[in-house]
Each structure stands twice: as C-alpha cells, then as structure tokens.
Design an enzyme around this catalytic site. Structure first.
Site, PDB file in Angstrom:
ATOM      1  N   LYS A  78       0.856  -1.184   0.000  1.00  0.00           N
ATOM      2  CA  LYS A  78       0.000   0.000   0.000  1.00  0.00           C
ATOM      3  C   LYS A  78       0.889   1.230   0.000  1.00  0.00           C
ATOM      4  O   LYS A  78       1.943   1.225   0.624  1.00  0.00           O
ATOM      5  CB  LYS A  78      -0.878   0.025   1.263  1.00  0.00           C
ATOM      6  CG  LYS A  78      -2.150   0.818   1.117  1.00  0.00           C
ATOM      7  CD  LYS A  78      -3.233  -0.041   0.517  1.00  0.00           C
ATOM      8  CE  LYS A  78      -4.555   0.663   0.415  1.00  0.00           C
ATOM      9  NZ  LYS A  78      -5.622  -0.266   0.022  1.00  0.00           N
ATOM     10  N   GLY A 181     -20.814   6.177   4.319  1.00  0.00           N
ATOM     11  CA  GLY A 181     -19.907   6.582   3.240  1.00  0.00           C
ATOM     12  C   GLY A 181     -20.495   6.225   1.894  1.00  0.00           C
ATOM     13  O   GLY A 181     -20.616   5.048   1.557  1.00  0.00           O
ATOM     14  N   VAL A 182     -20.910   7.246   1.126  1.00  0.00           N
ATOM     15  CA  VAL A 182     -21.550   6.987  -0.163  1.00  0.00           C
ATOM     16  C   VAL A 182     -20.659   7.489  -1.302  1.00  0.00           C
ATOM     17  O   VAL A 182     -21.109   8.127  -2.226  1.00  0.00           O
ATOM     18  CB  VAL A 182     -22.971   7.585  -0.229  1.00  0.00           C
ATOM     19  CG1 VAL A 182     -23.904   6.790   0.661  1.00  0.00           C
ATOM     20  CG2 VAL A 182     -22.985   9.054   0.198  1.00  0.00           C
ATOM     21  N   VAL A 185     -17.508   3.285  -3.477  1.00  0.00           N
ATOM     22  CA  VAL A 185     -18.005   1.952  -3.103  1.00  0.00           C
ATOM     23  C   VAL A 185     -19.433   2.035  -2.555  1.00  0.00           C
ATOM     24  O   VAL A 185     -20.346   1.373  -3.054  1.00  0.00           O
ATOM     25  CB  VAL A 185     -17.066   1.266  -2.078  1.00  0.00           C
ATOM     26  CG1 VAL A 185     -17.653  -0.065  -1.617  1.00  0.00           C
ATOM     27  CG2 VAL A 185     -15.679   1.057  -2.682  1.00  0.00           C
TER      28      VAL A 185
HETATM   29  C1  PPY Z   1      -7.889  -2.223  -2.000  1.00  0.00           C
HETATM   30  O1  PPY Z   1      -8.616  -3.175  -2.305  1.00  0.00           O
HETATM   31  O2  PPY Z   1      -7.834  -1.804  -0.854  1.00  0.00           O
HETATM   32  C2  PPY Z   1      -7.040  -1.620  -3.018  1.00  0.00           C
HETATM   33  O3  PPY Z   1      -5.969  -1.244  -2.726  1.00  0.00           O
HETATM   34  C3  PPY Z   1      -7.614  -1.475  -4.363  1.00  0.00           C
HETATM   35  C4  PPY Z   1      -6.789  -1.869  -5.543  1.00  0.00           C
HETATM   36  C5  PPY Z   1      -7.442  -1.941  -6.720  1.00  0.00           C
HETATM   37  C6  PPY Z   1      -6.770  -2.303  -7.837  1.00  0.00           C
HETATM   38  C7  PPY Z   1      -5.437  -2.573  -7.814  1.00  0.00           C
HETATM   39  C8  PPY Z   1      -4.792  -2.476  -6.636  1.00  0.00           C
HETATM   40  C9  PPY Z   1      -5.464  -2.120  -5.508  1.00  0.00           C
END
Ligand code: PPY
Length: 350
Positions: A78, A181-182, A185
């Site tokens: 990340k 949270g809208v 997602v």
């Molecule tokens: C997650 O799912 O938390 C992400 O980091 C999303 C994601 C989407 C596509 C490629 C890498 C990460």
C-alpha cells in the site's frame, strides 16, 4: 517511526520526502510471498507522519490477506501519500508524477491502483511515469477504470451471504441497511441495494453527496452522532477504517456488520467484543476484495468485465461461506477464521 517498523511483520518500507510540496510518501511492502506487492495509493492529509506510516503498514497487511484468502497470485502493499492540507491541483498532479517515477524505480516490487483520495484519472497521471505498474487507468486511457463498482458488487454479495447465514434468508427485500460513506463503493452499493428492495439509511460527511442521496434519491440520512446506535439489520461501513472500537461496539444496534472499508477494527481485540455481542462480522478484506481482484484480472489476465464480475461474486460467496461455517464449527471469531485461511494459503505457497 522506528518502533512502528520494528513492530510490523512486513518486508519493506520505502520512504520519500517530496521537498517541493512537503508531502511524505510511504510505500509499505508487506508480503511478496504470493506475488508482487499490490495495493492502492491513499492520498490525504494526516495529523502527523507516524499516523501516515502506520496507515500504510496496516493497510498493506490487509492487502496480503485480501489476496491470500481467494488465492490470488499477488502480495500485499500500500502507498500512503501524506499531503499538506491546502495543496493546489497543479502541485498535486506534479506530485503524482514524481510518485509514479518512484513506483517505476521499484521495477515491479510494487503495483498500485486507487484508494481513498485517488481516482482512475489520477492513475492516468501516475502511469505517465509509473507504467506498467499502475492499474485502474481510465477507460479512455486504455485501463479498466475505477475499482469501486467491483468492490461494491462484492460488498453486496457479502451482505446477501451474511443475511443468509444469520437470518436463513439471502433476500434483501425490506432489510434495513445502513451505509456509512456513499463514495465510489458506498454509492455503487446503494444502486444494488435499491434494486434488491432494501430499506436504506446512509451517512456521509460531504454536503453534496448528502444532498443527492437525501433529496434526489429520497433515502434516509443518519447524522454522525446517531450512526452507531441506528437500529438496522446490516451496518455497512464504506468510509474510513477504525469504526469498530471500544466506544462504538457497545452502541451498535445491528445484526450484521458487512462493509467495504479497510481495517474496520480499531484494535485486534475488538473482533472478540463484536462477536460477544452476537453480531455477525464479515471480515473487511474478504468483503472488499472486488476491486483488487477485478482490475488486475481485467488488465493483467485479460478477463472481460463480465468475467470479472462473476469471479468477484463467486469468490466472495465461497470465502465468506467457508469463514462463517468454520467460525461456528470451531467456536472462533469470523475474523480469526479469515486469518487462518489467509495464513494457510501463505504457508502453502512459501
Ligand atoms: C484495495 O482493495 O484496498 C485496493 O488497494 C484497491 C486496488 C485496486 C486495484 C489494484 C490495486 C489495488
């Protein structure tokens, strides 16, 4: 900062201070056991850099488990870009480009995509210098677009599976569902919930979004101070993490927690308190795998969007079913069951 890294169980942390903007960049590579570290780029202001680093460390671990549960050949990573409060658009775009250069330098150790505070449009900019290690560029730029709709589809599936397990009925007709949270997602989740006949309550902090969902769609808005105690069947956290804590768990008035936010527990022991309250918890990284499964699938494996949707539904359904059964049979929390499955897959492939 040293303590945070010392007490973390991951592989590498890459740190960059961006002198031109004052931003700090942290790329946490938690595990490459199953494949190249992959995870979104979170871009927002933090109260201090320890918080930013800690977010990267914890989120990257979540990514490792997210890929491990369904057995996807990717590792956990990340990026957190901790920016000053008042950054201008031009400075932001230049920072994204320099960030792309860093991803490029890593040469495939870390692949990225969007997360809180970044979009498919931002991925277009990052990939100018970061290709081919950037997922989710816009469709116009040849990418698969935003992961939000796929993540939302997985969350919707998870809510159905959880209702089936808890109530013995997967139908969401008239089920009362609270969406916190809208954004990308939560907003897409609401579309599915509306067509399934659910009764929707929502919360957000953005005035424009509140206006749209309350006035234009006519949904019931729940203010922040009444959020956790709202009487509902399913609470779906789809904003930031840390929402299940010592303070909030005693207030909850729901039967199920199943949402798309990452790192929903403030502390690991909160999973136990939630379970003791008799609330069924669908583990966050199992529920929200959709985007991280679909976009690399479409862009790197050649899946069609239709195949990606089918794969997301199938994996979430299978994994959650297994986790709920395992938790019930051996008397552990669903969080622990998910962790055991993830670790089993990580061991087998190491
Ligand atoms: C997650 O799912 O938390 C992400 O980091 C999303 C994601 C989407 C596509 C490629 C890498 C990460």
């Amino acid at each position: 900062m040293y303590d945070l890294i010392q007490n973390w169980d991951g592989e590498n942390v890459i740190v960059r201070y961006d002198r031109l903007t004052g931003a700090w960049i942290f790329i946490a590579v938690h595990s490459t056991i199953l494949g190249p570290a992959t995870g979104g780029t979170r871009m927002k202001p933090y109260p201090n850099q320890d918080e930013a680093l800690l977010d990267a460390l914890r989120l990257s671990r979540g990514m490792t488990y997210k890929f491990a549960v369904p057995g996807i050949s990717r590792g956990g990573g990340k990026a957190v870009v901790s920016i000053p409060e008042d950054m201008k658009a031009v400075a932001r775009a230049a920072l994204l480009k320099r960030f792309g250069g860093l991803v490029q330098q890593l040469g495939g150790l870390f692949y990225t995509g969007p997360d809180v505070g970044t979009s498919a449009e931002d991925m277009d900019i990052i990939s100018e210098s970061g290709a081919p290690y950037v997922f989710c560029r816009t469709k116009e730029a040849g990418g698969g677009g935003s992961p939000g709709p796929y993540t939302a589809l997985g969350v919707f599936t998870a809510i159905q599976v959880a209702c089936e397990h808890y109530f013995g009925d997967a139908s969401l007709n008239n089920r009362r569902i609270l969406v916190q949270g809208v954004g990308s997602v939560g907003g897409n989740l609401i579309k599915h919930l509306l067509s399934a006949g659910a009764e929707i309550y929502f919360n957000d902090v953005d005035e424009e979004r509140i206006h749209y969902y309350r006035e234009d769609l006519g949904l019931k808005y729940v203010p922040g101070d009444m959020l956790y105690s709202t009487d509902c069947d399913v609470y779906a956290p789809c904003a930031l993490g840390g929402v299940l804590s010592e303070q909030t768990i005693p207030q909850l008035n729901c039967s199920i927690v199943a949402g798309g936010a990452n790192n929903q527990f403030a502390l690991p022991e909160d999973a136990e308190s939630l379970s003791e309250r008799g609330i069924l918890y669908a583990p966050d990284y199992v529920v929200n795998v959709g985007g991280a499964m679909a976009l690399p699938g479409i862009e790197a494996e050649g899946w069609t969007p239709q195949q990606a949707q089918e794969n997301v539904i199938k994996s979430v359904r299978y994994a959650l079913g297994r986790i709920f059964t395992m938790a019930r049979e051996i008397g552990i929390t669903t969080d622990e069951a998910a962790l055991r499955i993830a670790k089993e897959h990580l061991r087998r492939d190491s």
